[in-house]
Scaffold this motif. Structure first.
Motif, PDB file in Angstrom:
ATOM      1  N   VAL A   1       0.701  -1.165   0.130  1.00 58.30           N
ATOM      2  CA  VAL A   1       0.118   0.084  -0.102  1.00 58.30           C
ATOM      3  C   VAL A   1       1.063   1.154   0.024  1.00 58.30           C
ATOM      4  CG1 VAL A   1      -1.869   1.140   1.250  1.00 58.30           C
ATOM      5  CG2 VAL A   1      -1.799  -0.955   1.303  1.00 58.30           C
ATOM      6  N   ALA A   2       0.641   2.151  -1.002  1.00 55.27           N
ATOM      7  CA  ALA A   2       1.583   3.342  -0.954  1.00 55.27           C
ATOM      8  C   ALA A   2       0.878   4.172  -0.034  1.00 55.27           C
ATOM      9  CB  ALA A   2       1.221   3.902  -2.276  1.00 55.27           C
ATOM     10  N   ALA A   3       1.905   4.698   0.882  1.00 53.84           N
ATOM     11  CA  ALA A   3       1.640   5.935   1.691  1.00 53.84           C
ATOM     12  C   ALA A   3       2.533   6.917   1.719  1.00 53.84           C
ATOM     13  CB  ALA A   3       2.025   5.173   3.342  1.00 53.84           C
ATOM     14  N   ASP A   4       1.952   8.057   2.215  1.00 52.83           N
ATOM     15  CA  ASP A   4       2.640   9.466   2.209  1.00 52.83           C
ATOM     16  C   ASP A   4       3.401   9.437   3.396  1.00 52.83           C
ATOM     17  OD1 ASP A   4       3.465  12.075   2.626  1.00 52.83           O
ATOM     18  OD2 ASP A   4       1.549  12.883   1.779  1.00 52.83           O
ATOM     19  N   GLU A   5       4.946   9.060   3.031  1.00 54.57           N
ATOM     20  CA  GLU A   5       5.788   9.158   4.163  1.00 54.57           C
ATOM     21  C   GLU A   5       5.726  10.276   5.070  1.00 54.57           C
ATOM     22  OE1 GLU A   5       6.715   9.060   1.143  1.00 54.57           O
ATOM     23  OE2 GLU A   5       7.904   7.363   0.521  1.00 54.57           O
ATOM     24  N   THR A   6       5.694  11.466   4.576  1.00 58.98           N
ATOM     25  CA  THR A   6       5.689  12.631   5.283  1.00 58.98           C
ATOM     26  C   THR A   6       4.282  12.886   6.364  1.00 58.98           C
ATOM     27  OG1 THR A   6       6.773  13.945   3.553  1.00 58.98           O
ATOM     28  CG2 THR A   6       5.761  15.281   5.215  1.00 58.98           C
ATOM     29  N   ALA A   7       3.370  12.473   5.711  1.00 65.72           N
ATOM     30  CA  ALA A   7       2.156  12.533   6.546  1.00 65.72           C
ATOM     31  C   ALA A   7       2.134  11.421   7.618  1.00 65.72           C
ATOM     32  CB  ALA A   7       0.970  11.858   5.733  1.00 65.72           C
ATOM     33  N   CYS A   8       3.002  10.105   7.467  1.00 67.68           N
ATOM     34  CA  CYS A   8       3.100   9.304   8.554  1.00 67.68           C
ATOM     35  C   CYS A   8       3.988   9.891   9.608  1.00 67.68           C
ATOM     36  CB  CYS A   8       3.580   8.028   7.982  1.00 67.68           C
ATOM     37  SG  CYS A   8       2.672   7.020   7.063  1.00 67.68           S
ATOM     38  N   LEU A   9       5.014  10.790   9.140  1.00 63.76           N
ATOM     39  CA  LEU A   9       6.022  11.441  10.262  1.00 63.76           C
ATOM     40  C   LEU A   9       5.062  12.605  10.917  1.00 63.76           C
ATOM     41  CD1 LEU A   9       8.799  11.414   7.847  1.00 63.76           C
ATOM     42  CD2 LEU A   9       9.068  10.411  10.201  1.00 63.76           C
ATOM     43  N   TRP A  10       4.536  13.201  10.286  1.00 59.31           N
ATOM     44  CA  TRP A  10       3.484  14.274  10.726  1.00 59.31           C
ATOM     45  C   TRP A  10       2.660  13.684  12.040  1.00 59.31           C
ATOM     46  CZ3 TRP A  10      -1.813  16.338   9.028  1.00 59.31           C
ATOM     47  CH2 TRP A  10      -2.305  17.468   9.672  1.00 59.31           C
ATOM     48  N   LEU A  11       1.882  12.493  11.593  1.00 56.65           N
ATOM     49  CA  LEU A  11       0.963  11.843  12.406  1.00 56.65           C
ATOM     50  C   LEU A  11       1.951  11.485  13.810  1.00 56.65           C
ATOM     51  CD1 LEU A  11      -1.400   9.867  10.134  1.00 56.65           C
ATOM     52  CD2 LEU A  11      -1.976  12.100  11.522  1.00 56.65           C
ATOM     53  N   ALA A  12       3.150  11.006  13.403  1.00 53.24           N
ATOM     54  CA  ALA A  12       4.022  10.432  14.609  1.00 53.24           C
ATOM     55  C   ALA A  12       4.181  11.818  15.443  1.00 53.24           C
ATOM     56  CB  ALA A  12       5.237   9.744  14.070  1.00 53.24           C
ATOM     57  N   TYR A  13       4.837  12.670  14.733  1.00 56.62           N
ATOM     58  CA  TYR A  13       5.032  13.949  15.519  1.00 56.62           C
ATOM     59  C   TYR A  13       3.597  14.728  16.392  1.00 56.62           C
ATOM     60  CZ  TYR A  13       9.359  14.037  13.120  1.00 56.62           C
ATOM     61  OH  TYR A  13      10.563  13.787  12.496  1.00 56.62           O
ATOM     62  N   LEU A  14       2.606  14.697  15.764  1.00 59.70           N
ATOM     63  CA  LEU A  14       1.764  14.850  16.508  1.00 59.70           C
ATOM     64  C   LEU A  14       1.187  13.954  17.790  1.00 59.70           C
ATOM     65  CD1 LEU A  14      -1.244  15.568  13.539  1.00 59.70           C
ATOM     66  CD2 LEU A  14       0.042  17.280  15.045  1.00 59.70           C
ATOM     67  N   ARG A  15       1.557  12.698  17.647  1.00 55.70           N
ATOM     68  CA  ARG A  15       1.394  11.604  18.923  1.00 55.70           C
ATOM     69  C   ARG A  15       2.473  12.109  19.679  1.00 55.70           C
ATOM     70  NH1 ARG A  15       2.911   7.174  17.310  1.00 55.70           N
ATOM     71  NH2 ARG A  15       3.014   7.161  14.964  1.00 55.70           N
ATOM     72  N   TRP A  16       3.688  12.780  19.337  1.00 53.79           N
ATOM     73  CA  TRP A  16       4.880  13.148  20.447  1.00 53.79           C
ATOM     74  C   TRP A  16       4.261  14.210  20.930  1.00 53.79           C
ATOM     75  CZ3 TRP A  16       6.836  18.125  19.764  1.00 53.79           C
ATOM     76  CH2 TRP A  16       7.841  18.334  21.163  1.00 53.79           C
ATOM     77  N   LEU A  17       3.573  15.338  20.238  1.00 54.51           N
ATOM     78  CA  LEU A  17       2.879  16.626  20.809  1.00 54.51           C
ATOM     79  C   LEU A  17       2.015  16.150  21.903  1.00 54.51           C
ATOM     80  CD1 LEU A  17       2.838  19.589  20.453  1.00 54.51           C
ATOM     81  CD2 LEU A  17       0.836  19.113  18.969  1.00 54.51           C
TER      82      LEU A  17
END
Length: 361
Positions: free
Chosen positions: A88-104
């Motif tokens: 499944v193709a995923a937007d890598e930057t979006a995955c990173l953004w979601l990870a950083y939001l979880r860190w936030l």
């Protein structure tokens, strides 16, 4: 009479991954103890040599937001690779953004209403990561906007704090991808919180350096290559070029700068290009002596000592140096007594194993 240590074997990729993440956390933890102290205050508390071991700390140690965000960078990459491995193709930057939001969220900052609600993952259940350890203001404010910044439309367009470079080693630990992809991923992730070209380019240069080390390069060759990539950009940040060149030149003189000279020449590390330059210099300037060449752990101790004992952002500069040393030498560089004092090594190893599992199996 004890035998001299023998030169270590070439580290495996797996050892470099563990070494890079654990090494960064070790440098971060020692540096965090003196992050806001002047060199005079450090000497007053720890002696003329400064802080050189965990045994000097009273009451244990903690890693900072540098290690927290590095591990969340790993998790964002792992999620994107998990999708890719499932076809499944995923937007890598979006995955990173979601990870950083979880860190936030771990920092006690409510997610803005405009932001998506990320699904929890293994890393979010680790209580040790749910502490506020002096996170950078640009990282917090950039994520709190609820907007996914991009290279073309970054949040905090004038910010070039070191919050980009200190979290970017994991991009260099993804094997079998071209360096152009390493650069793109790192620059895009930096733009999620910082908009200044030097913040973006410093993070990407660091990722490229780690990428070269993970495939067996020496540090100077890797750094010179990263510099050449920045030089070839259509709009290289002049301050980054200057600091990288200075770090390479000063580290080749054979004379170690004292802490006052270090910050006068390369800066205090509060901004991205300075943090990268100080961390890089610390590794290069301490690698030439015979005992260091024979013993990676001796190199680690000496370089981290240089990277953190100065009037500046000691945790970020020492974290960057630790990432470099771990990627260079693998786990052989990590002093055993320091590892015993490290906070939550099982969590760091857990994230390293997850990255290894989705890349090389």
């Amino acid at each position: 009479m004890s035998a001299e240590p023998s030169p270590s074997a070439v580290p495996t990729f797996e050892s470099r991954v563990h070494g890079c993440l654990l090494g960064g956390a070790l440098g971060d933890s020692l540096g965090y103890a003196v992050e806001f102290d002047s060199i005079n205050a450090i000497r007053s508390r720890y002696g003329t040599a400064g802080l050189t071991s965990f045994g000097q700390l009273d009451g244990g140690s903690h890693f900072s937001d540098d290690t927290q965000m590095t591990l969340y960078t790993v998790d964002g990459l792992v999620e994107a690779l998990e999708w890719a491995n499932d076809g499944v193709a995923a937007d890598e930057t979006a995955c990173l953004w979601l990870a950083y939001l979880r860190w936030l969220a771990t920092q006690g900052v409510p997610l803005p209403a405009s932001a998506p609600v990320p699904q929890p993952r293994w890393i979010d259940g680790q209580d040790v990561l749910r502490h506020r350890r002096d996170p950078g203001s640009a990282c917090l404010s950039g994520l709190a906007t609820g907007d996914m910044g991009t290279v073309a439309r970054p949040v905090n367009p004038d910010s070039k704090g070191c919050g980009t470079v200190m979290r970017s080693a994991p991009f260099g630990l993804v094997p079998h991808i071209p360096e152009a992809a390493v650069y793109r991923l790192s620059a895009a992730a930096a733009s999620l919180t910082h908009g200044h070209p030097s913040a973006r380019q410093s993070a990407a240069a660091f990722s490229l350096l780690v990428h070269k080390l993970a495939t067996g390069s020496d540090v100077r060759t890797a750094a010179e290559h990263a510099l050449s990539v920045v030089e070839a950009l259509p709009d290289p940040a002049p301050e980054l070029l200057e600091r990288l060149r200075q770090a390479l030149i000063l580290s080749a003189t054979g004379t170690l700068l004292n802490p006052e000279e270090l910050t006068a020449q390369l800066g205090e590390g509060w901004v991205a290009e300075e943090a990268l330059a100080v961390g890089l210099y610390s590794v290069l300037a301490t690698e030439a002596t015979a005992d260091v060449q024979l013993d990676p752990a001796a190199h680690f101790r000496r370089a981290i000592g240089v990277a953190l004992n100065h009037s500046g952002d000691s945790d970020s500069t020492a974290s960057i140096a630790g990432n470099i040393l771990g990627a260079l030498h693998g786990e052989a560089a990590l002093p055993a007594d320091w590892l015993e004092a490290l906070e939550a090594p099982d969590v760091i190893r857990g994230m390293a194993q997850r990255l290894i599992a989705v890349t090389v199996g």
